[in-house]
Design an enzyme around this catalytic site. Structure first.
Site, PDB file in Angstrom:
ATOM      1  N   ASP A 135      18.939  -0.335  -2.463  1.00  3.66           N
ATOM      2  CA  ASP A 135      20.347   0.030  -2.525  1.00  3.66           C
ATOM      3  C   ASP A 135      20.668   0.338  -4.003  1.00  3.66           C
ATOM      4  O   ASP A 135      20.351   1.413  -4.486  1.00  3.66           O
ATOM      5  CB  ASP A 135      21.142  -1.168  -1.967  1.00  3.66           C
ATOM      6  CG  ASP A 135      22.614  -0.892  -1.758  1.00  3.66           C
ATOM      7  OD1 ASP A 135      23.136   0.036  -2.360  1.00  3.66           O
ATOM      8  OD2 ASP A 135      23.265  -1.632  -1.001  1.00  3.66           O
ATOM      9  N   LYS A 163      18.912   4.273  -0.321  1.00  9.71           N
ATOM     10  CA  LYS A 163      20.255   4.864  -0.418  1.00  9.71           C
ATOM     11  C   LYS A 163      20.376   5.554  -1.778  1.00  9.71           C
ATOM     12  O   LYS A 163      20.787   4.910  -2.762  1.00  9.71           O
ATOM     13  CB  LYS A 163      21.322   3.764  -0.325  1.00  9.71           C
ATOM     14  CG  LYS A 163      21.425   3.078   1.030  1.00  9.71           C
ATOM     15  CD  LYS A 163      22.571   2.070   0.989  1.00  9.71           C
ATOM     16  CE  LYS A 163      22.668   1.247   2.228  1.00  9.71           C
ATOM     17  NZ  LYS A 163      23.637   0.143   2.118  1.00  9.71           N
ATOM     18  N   VAL A 185      23.927  -0.814   6.903  1.00  9.95           N
ATOM     19  CA  VAL A 185      23.075  -0.723   8.098  1.00  9.95           C
ATOM     20  C   VAL A 185      22.485  -2.090   8.459  1.00  9.95           C
ATOM     21  O   VAL A 185      22.369  -2.975   7.607  1.00  9.95           O
ATOM     22  CB  VAL A 185      21.929   0.311   7.900  1.00  9.95           C
ATOM     23  CG1 VAL A 185      22.457   1.725   7.850  1.00  9.95           C
ATOM     24  CG2 VAL A 185      21.102   0.010   6.651  1.00  9.95           C
TER      25      VAL A 185
END
Ligand code: IMP
Ligand code: MG
Length: 207
Positions: A135, A163, A185
């Protein structure tokens, strides 16, 4: 004859609409699930995930042919990804897991994250880090720092999900399963408040 064919086709369409009303459009066929107070919609089906992981394993087999590697899975999230990937690895390989644990520092008021569970000597070894998701990249940076301190021979990164819009580091990610939007998610190892890790597909939060 033409009229008869038309009638049959219309009838087939009629019965299709009667018996499969929920699947007329793709949108209404999408799988949804509720976890605690939130609704999630299927984003990447499990069969596509497994197919992509098999491809990632082939890439790793090709890149490290004839070499020995240590896979280092980051718990908890990467347990399913790691289990699936290593089934297709044909290299001389060991697999180990570490976990980032939070604890309250005795002097500082903030929480400090420590990597626990080391049981492999990684000095001089070729390490392949297995992450469920990258992330911001803070976790990755922390892990790489630790591996460098422990004098790993080489470090490569494999992540199931990435991401790009949330990523703040410039550490190169060597193997990426899927690039996804900057949305929350769950599934395939990833959790929402501890739940949802067992879902065989990846689901995205319905806003
Ligand atoms: P990073 O340090 O910001 O790159 O975040 C890495 C960790 O945060 C991952 O290993 C996950 O445990 C968690 N994480 C980041 N994004 C998500 C998400 O969308 N769903 C569930 N967990 C996430
Ligand atoms: Mg994780």
């Amino acid at each position: 004859m033409i009229k008869f064919n038309l009638l049959i086709r219309t009838k087939i369409r009629y019965y299709f609409y009667i018996f499969a009303p929920a699947c007329i459009s793709k949108i209404s066929c999408m799988k949804e699930t509720v976890i605690l107070d939130k609704r999630f919609r299927e984003m990447i089906p499990g069969d596509q995930i497994n197919k992509r992981i098999e491809e990632m394993a082939s890439e790793i087999n090709r890149d490290f042919k004839g070499k020995e590697v240590v896979f280092l899975g980051i718990l908890n999230g990467a347990f399913l990804f790691a289990a699936e990937l290593i089934k297709y690895i044909e290299l001389k390989a060991r697999i180990s897991f570490v976990k980032l644990a939070s604890y309250e520092g005795t002097k500082s008021s903030g929480s400090i994250k420590e990597l626990i569970g080391w049981n492999e000597d990684i000095k001089g070894q070729q390490i392949i880090v297995l992450e469920d998701i990258v992330d911001t990249g803070h976790t990755l940076e922390r892990i790489i720092g630790e591996l460098t301190l422990r004098k790993a021979g080489g470090i490569k990164i494999a992540t199931l999900l990435f991401k790009p819009k949330a990523y703040t580091k410039d550490i190169h990610i060597d193997y990426t399963g899927f690039e996804i939007p900057n949305d929350f998610v769950v599934g395939y190892g990833l959790d929402y408040d501890g739940y949802g890790r067992n879902l065989p597909s990846v689901y995205v939060l319905v806003k």
